[in-house]
Design a protein around this motif. Sequence first.
Motif: not given
Length: 77
Positions: A5-8, A10-12, A16-20
């Motif tokens: 869950a931690r890996k997913w 961090s990817r999420f 979000l940061l990339f899109i923002g």
Amino acid sequence: MVLSARKWFSRFVFMLLFIGLFVVATGGYDWLVDVVSPSNPYEVPQGEAVKVIWHSTYEWDNGNIADRLRFFYWYGE
């Protein structure tokens, strides 16, 4: 197969940061283009500015190719 869950998460967060940041960068670029570019480049200039447009009234059908080439090299038109 173990799903972390931690890996997913961090990817999420990364996505979000990339899109923002992508949206902020493209919006900033559009704003900068609107600020820098003139509103209407074809309007009549104000003040002492002179708009240089010259339309030739010379009939090229009656002249020869040497006159046309000479005019092209002399004036760049």
